[in-house]
Scaffold this active site. Structure first.
Site, mmCIF file in Angstrom:
data_model
loop_
_atom_site.group_PDB
_atom_site.id
_atom_site.type_symbol
_atom_site.label_atom_id
_atom_site.label_comp_id
_atom_site.label_asym_id
_atom_site.label_seq_id
_atom_site.Cartn_x
_atom_site.Cartn_y
_atom_site.Cartn_z
ATOM 1 N N ASP A 220 25.095 21.687 34.901
ATOM 2 C CA ASP A 220 26.487 21.464 34.501
ATOM 3 C C ASP A 220 27.212 22.783 34.697
ATOM 4 O O ASP A 220 26.844 23.786 34.079
ATOM 5 C CB ASP A 220 26.568 21.068 33.015
ATOM 6 C CG ASP A 220 26.012 19.673 32.758
ATOM 7 O OD1 ASP A 220 25.962 18.867 33.706
ATOM 8 O OD2 ASP A 220 25.619 19.391 31.614
ATOM 9 N N ASP B 93 24.153 6.104 31.531
ATOM 10 C CA ASP B 93 23.862 6.825 30.292
ATOM 11 C C ASP B 93 23.384 5.804 29.267
ATOM 12 O O ASP B 93 24.076 4.806 29.014
ATOM 13 C CB ASP B 93 25.125 7.521 29.766
ATOM 14 C CG ASP B 93 25.470 8.758 30.587
ATOM 15 O OD1 ASP B 93 24.611 9.202 31.375
ATOM 16 O OD2 ASP B 93 26.593 9.268 30.432
#
Lengths: 201, 259
Positions: free
Chosen positions: B130, B11
């Site tokens: 997700d 990330d």
């Protein structure tokens, strides 16, 4: 100088970086003169067959490539670039390819997941300087949904197995194809590109 | 034989790799390019970079990171975060990314999957989902970093994504993410049974065995993880050795360097 033919297809940068690591000078070009003056040509590629062949035909580069091949210049096709060498592709219709090699491009067997994505092993079919300093079962990175079929057996240098035999490296004289991405295949891929460099001389 | 893939996920925030738990408590970790090189040397099969801020101000920093990574490592990598339009695909692919992952933007505009697949090919369109289990025992799709419940059924959405031309699905289990208790095997398996494209499992890796469980033939094709790698709890090379010993097909990295 190696001419990387730019017909608007995806990730050319990684190929340039890989060649640079091997001290191979390259330029990304659509210019016929620059292609004619090069020491060798790479036809890269991801994307749709139809768009790629249309672009090559309309720009006249298809003719340039065929002329250069008949003059004996080394031509390496990567992934879609290799598929463009063949007679026809059945990707969303029927499209005529460059016809440099005999065979057709068809959708992969859907008994396996498509796209064929990831690291798969190379099995040798015949000796070639392209395989110098590589090991048996070398892992290289594939990502494709269509594969070459009806090809001439004597052009097959290496294959991989994914729902059947898939041509991975093909060669007919100065025309060389790699269905996987050597520029994305770590050290193994760099070795294969280095072998291509040595072939150019 | 096609190898199962191990994919460290990085990330990126303003040019640095960070790792949060359940999308929160973000901590600074490392330089993305040196971490990418390290993972490559350890035998990682692919990498994923998410631009977690994805603001206009930091976009160029992120594109620079993509280009530097492409220059340094010769393995494939996916880029995600802040991809909302065809032009965003174009920019990151031009910078050297191989695949582009879309999540919320695809839910808002499913045609983006289709347009990107037409223009760049299915192989570079990764649909990231997700998902969270709802009270009925089904999985629903969440967007905006796990904040918005879309009400979409995760299995239906995966099928739709495949039809529209996605070439791969990353399934991230919100409940298990960051908990290190293992991947959500039932969710991953259900998604794998719904589609015929490769599946990347994400969220929950804590131990070597977790990878082994999720990389069984009928579950995932690849396993993604972040913190266990970033904090050196598990090394990629050690993991791949264990997987190989336990019959999971993995790529053995060449021992002789190309140079």
């Amino acid at each position: 100088m190696i001419a990387i033919v730019d017909y608007g297809a995806g990730n050319i940068k990684s190929l340039q970086f890989a060649l640079k690591k091997l001290n191979m000078h390259s330029c990304v070009t659509t210019d016929a003169t620059q292609i004619r003056n090069s020491d060798a040509i790479i036809l890269p590629g991801v994307g749709a067959f139809k768009d790629a062949i249309n672009e090559l035909q309309q720009s006249g580069l298809a003719t340039t490539l065929k002329e250069e091949v008949s003059n004996g210049k080394k031509l390496l096709g990567i992934c879609l670039g290799m598929q463009l060498f063949y007679e026809n592709s059945y990707e969303d219709g029927v499209w005529e390819g460059l016809g440099l090699l005999k065979g057709n491009v068809k959708k992969m067997n859907d008994t396996v997941k498509v796209p064929h994505m990831g690291w798969n092993t190379l099995t040798k079919h015949r000796n070639s300087p392209l395989l110098k300093d590589t090991v048996e079962e070398e892992y290289v990175y594939f990502v494709h949904s269509y594969a070459v079929q009806d090809y001439q057996q004597n052009t097959l240098v290496s294959s991989t197995n994914y729902g059947g035999i898939v041509p991975a490296i093909v060669q007919q004289d100065n025309v060389i194809g790699m269905q996987f991405h050597p520029e994305k295949s770590g050290e193994a891929g760099l070795q294969l590109l280095r072998n291509f460099k040595e072939l150019i001389g | 034989m096609l190898a199962k893939r191990i994919i460290p996920c990085l990330d990126v925030d303003k040019g640095r790799v960070v790792k949060g738990k359940k999308f929160q408590n973000i901590q600074d970790v490392a330089d993305p390019v040196s971490l990418a090189k390290k993972y490559n040397e350890d035998g990682a099969d692919e990498l994923v970079f998410y631009d977690i801020t994805a603001s206009n101000e930091t976009r160029n920093i992120f594109i620079d990171v993509v280009e530097q990574v492409a220059a340094e490592v010769a393995i494939p990598f996916t880029v995600g975060g802040g991809i909302r339009a065809i032009d965003d695909f174009h920019k990151v692919l031009r910078a050297g990314a191989d695949k582009v992952s879309i999540n919320s933007a695809a839910v808002d505009n499913p045609r983006l999957i289709q347009e990107a697949a037409w223009k760049f090919g299915s192989q570079c369109v990764v649909l990231s989902i997700d998902a969270k289990e709802n009270k009925d025992g089904n999985w629903t799709v969440y967007t905006n970093g796990g904040r918005i419940d879309t009400g979409l059924d995760a299995l239906e959405w995966a099928k739709r994504g495949e039809e529209l031309g996605a070439g791969e699905i990353v399934i991230n289990a919100i409940d298990t993410d960051g908990e290190k208790n293992g991947y959500n095997l039932s969710l991953t398996k259900a998604i794998a049974q719904s589609v015929n494209i490769p599946i990347v499992a994400s969220g929950g890796a804590g131990k070597l065995e977790h990878f082994q469980d999720v990389l069984q033939p009928d579950v995932a094709d690849a396993a993604l993880a972040a913190s266990v790698f970033h904090y050196n709890e598990i090394s990629v090379s050690q993991l791949k050795q264990l997987l190989a010993e336990n019959g999971v097909p993995v790529r053995k990295r060449r021992v002789t360097p190309w140079n």
